[in-house]
Write a protein that holds these residues in place. Structure first.
Motif, PDB file in Angstrom:
ATOM      1  N   ASP A 119       0.824  -1.211   0.000  1.00  0.00           N
ATOM      2  CA  ASP A 119       0.000   0.000   0.000  1.00  0.00           C
ATOM      3  C   ASP A 119       0.855   1.256   0.000  1.00  0.00           C
ATOM      4  N   LYS A 139       5.985   4.543  -9.509  1.00  0.00           N
ATOM      5  CA  LYS A 139       5.162   4.864 -10.686  1.00  0.00           C
ATOM      6  C   LYS A 139       4.875   3.617 -11.512  1.00  0.00           C
ATOM      7  N   PRO A 176       1.792   4.528  -3.921  1.00  0.00           N
ATOM      8  CA  PRO A 176       2.325   5.791  -3.373  1.00  0.00           C
ATOM      9  C   PRO A 176       3.698   5.585  -2.754  1.00  0.00           C
ATOM     10  N   GLU A 198      -5.241   9.972   0.888  1.00  0.00           N
ATOM     11  CA  GLU A 198      -5.382  10.310  -0.528  1.00  0.00           C
ATOM     12  C   GLU A 198      -5.608   9.060  -1.373  1.00  0.00           C
ATOM     13  N   GLU A 199      -4.905   7.985  -1.047  1.00  0.00           N
ATOM     14  CA  GLU A 199      -5.050   6.748  -1.806  1.00  0.00           C
ATOM     15  C   GLU A 199      -6.456   6.172  -1.634  1.00  0.00           C
ATOM     16  N   GLU A 200      -6.989   6.242  -0.421  1.00  0.00           N
ATOM     17  CA  GLU A 200      -8.344   5.752  -0.193  1.00  0.00           C
ATOM     18  C   GLU A 200      -9.367   6.587  -0.948  1.00  0.00           C
ATOM     19  N   GLU A 201      -9.146   7.894  -0.989  1.00  0.00           N
ATOM     20  CA  GLU A 201     -10.059   8.770  -1.724  1.00  0.00           C
ATOM     21  C   GLU A 201     -10.004   8.469  -3.228  1.00  0.00           C
ATOM     22  N   GLU A 202      -8.799   8.198  -3.740  1.00  0.00           N
ATOM     23  CA  GLU A 202      -8.662   7.860  -5.155  1.00  0.00           C
ATOM     24  C   GLU A 202      -9.376   6.544  -5.466  1.00  0.00           C
ATOM     25  N   LYS A 203      -9.231   5.560  -4.583  1.00  0.00           N
ATOM     26  CA  LYS A 203      -9.910   4.278  -4.785  1.00  0.00           C
ATOM     27  C   LYS A 203     -11.419   4.443  -4.736  1.00  0.00           C
ATOM     28  N   LYS A 233     -13.095   7.178  -5.431  1.00  0.00           N
ATOM     29  CA  LYS A 233     -13.505   7.912  -6.639  1.00  0.00           C
ATOM     30  C   LYS A 233     -13.546   6.966  -7.840  1.00  0.00           C
ATOM     31  N   HIS A 234     -12.522   6.105  -7.938  1.00  0.00           N
ATOM     32  CA  HIS A 234     -12.470   5.147  -9.043  1.00  0.00           C
ATOM     33  C   HIS A 234     -13.648   4.181  -8.963  1.00  0.00           C
ATOM     34  N   ASN A 245     -16.860   6.014 -10.045  1.00  0.00           N
ATOM     35  CA  ASN A 245     -16.871   6.196 -11.495  1.00  0.00           C
ATOM     36  C   ASN A 245     -17.215   4.888 -12.206  1.00  0.00           C
TER      37      ASN A 245
END
Length: 447
Positions: free
Chosen positions: A370, A383, A388, A426-431, A433-434, A437
């Protein structure tokens, strides 16, 4: 107990470690009025200088004996002599830190013999301490060179004297940044103690402007302070790699010591402050009692994000130890651990295994993590893996403020909690959001 394995690769494909000579030069830069002198080719010194300049974004005084093909074959005594005399004439250093490199170690130059003969021919150098340290860059790593330099310093310069009850010596390993040393200095002086740091990077590489340019270090532990170390009442060794230097002081001057493997995390800082209270006879100042309560609150705020997270690390042994202990105290799991060199702490790490290897090994072990923790060279790996990264160690060349970054004490631990916690958040928020979507796309397809 960790199982320590060494990669069986015959070459470092993506190097993680830095050389011993670089580590020794970094240690010497924490002394006032010094210029590190590398006995080797110009390239050896240029490479080390580039790494340190990019990391600290400061002017770094380094010099070289500028060995050539001919002098390497015939012997380097003349180059060493000429380099020392030139530095004395032009830079007027108070101390010279002389490091060997892979080139001259492979040839087998008799460095103690060189210095003895040079001093015979030049009695004007009698007043000048020249600290010699063997730092072949074909073995060991930055931490080894740093520790070897500190051991040479405390072996050669301190003088015996009457014990001063309030004076203590603090040996800070390469795991501690200039900002860390400054924070430790403030904590120790709050107990009424007078610390002598070896080395004191907080005075030389903390990022400040001097009144004028100097070819030598303008700040750091002075020669007078180094000579007074024999009068200290106690030694605090910060980092397992400093144990050897602490033992030298105990053998030479009978000074007792204690080793602290980490100063990050609630329990670690509590132990350190209790030791200072025992040495000084003072109770812990209210300032730090309040900071402790602030840390407890920060731990409550962030533990939801740290719990059961899988973290992979690629760090020098002392820094690896302290970071692993901190993460585990917050409920995180160590997915993979890669380091640069052997150390007594590796087998004691509370993880399944530790690999002594390079960043290629790290990239093979890290999938499923993670979070990655390592220097700026791990960013490319992060990357590629889509994970992260949190930057720690040397070099960090794609972020500012490395000289003032602090991770020790209650305040430093709080900052570390928030920095890493925000990455998890931030990673949890990105997941999330994904996921939303993806759900919106599925609903649109159904309609």
């Amino acid at each position: 107990m960790a199982i320590v394995s060494v990669t069986n690769s015959s070459v470092a494909v993506n190097p993680l470690k830095q050389s011993q000579a670089l580590g020794a030069a970094l240690a010497f830069l924490g002394l006032k009025g010094i210029i590190p002198l590398m006995h080797g080719s110009q390239g050896c010194t240029a490479f080390a200088k580039v790494v340190l300049v990019r990391h600290f974004r400061e002017a770094i005084p380094l010099s070289t004996t500028a060995m050539t093909e001919v002098s390497t074959i015939l012997g380097g005594e003349e180059n060493v002599e000429q380099a020392i005399l030139t530095l004395v004439q032009k830079s007027k250093p108070e101390i010279i830190g002389l490091c060997t490199t892979g080139l001259t170690e492979t040839r087998g130059d008799d460095m103690p013999g060189f210095l003895k003969e040079i001093r015979k021919r030049h009695p004007e150098l009698d007043h000048l301490p020249i600290v010699l340290v063997s730092t072949p860059d074909f073995k060991g790593a930055l931490q080894d060179g740093f520790a070897a330099a500190v051991e040479s310093i405390v072996k050669e310069i301190p003088q015996a004297g009457e014990t001063k009850a309030q004076q203590i010596t603090i040996l800070a390993s390469s795991a501690f940044t200039p900002g860390d040393v400054q924070e430790i200095k403030e904590i120790v002086t709050a107990f009424g103690l007078k610390p002598i740091f070896v080395p004191d990077l907080s005075a030389s590489l903390d990022g400040h402007l001097e009144d004028s340019y100097s070819p030598i270090t303008a700040s750091g532990t002075s020669l007078a302070q180094l000579r007074q170390i024999g009068s200290s009442s106690f030694t605090l060794a910060l980092g397992e790699s400093m144990r050897g230097a602490a033992q030298i002081l105990e053998q030479q001057f009978g000074i007792p010591y204690e080793v602290f493997g980490e100063l990050t995390g609630l329990e670690a800082v509590d132990s350190f402050l209790q030791a200072l209270a025992d040495i000084s006879g003072m109770s812990v100042p209210e300032k730090y009692r309040r900071q402790r309560r602030q840390l407890q609150d920060a731990m409550l705020d962030t533990h939801f994000y740290f719990g059961c997270k899988r973290v992979s690390l690629a760090l020098e042994p002392d820094l690896l130890w302290s970071t692993v202990r901190f993460l585990q105290s917050m409920g995180s799991q160590i997915h993979a651990a890669v380091t640069t060199t052997r150390s007594a702490v590796l087998e004691k790490l509370p993880v399944k295994s530790v690999t002594i290897g390079d960043l290629e090994d790290f990239e093979q072990l890290a999938p499923g993590s993670d979070l990655l923790i390592g220097n700026s060279h791990t960013v490319a790996i992060a990357k590629r893996l889509g994970i992260p990264v949190y930057r720690q160690g040397i070099p960090i060349f794609d972020r500012l403020g490395n000289g003032q970054f602090t991770k020790v004490g209650y305040r430093g631990t709080i900052q570390l909690l928030f920095d890493i916690g925000n990455l998890f958040l931030e990673e949890e928020e990105e997941k999330a959001k994904h996921f939303m979507n993806h759900k919106d796309l599925e609903n649109a397809n159904k309609e």
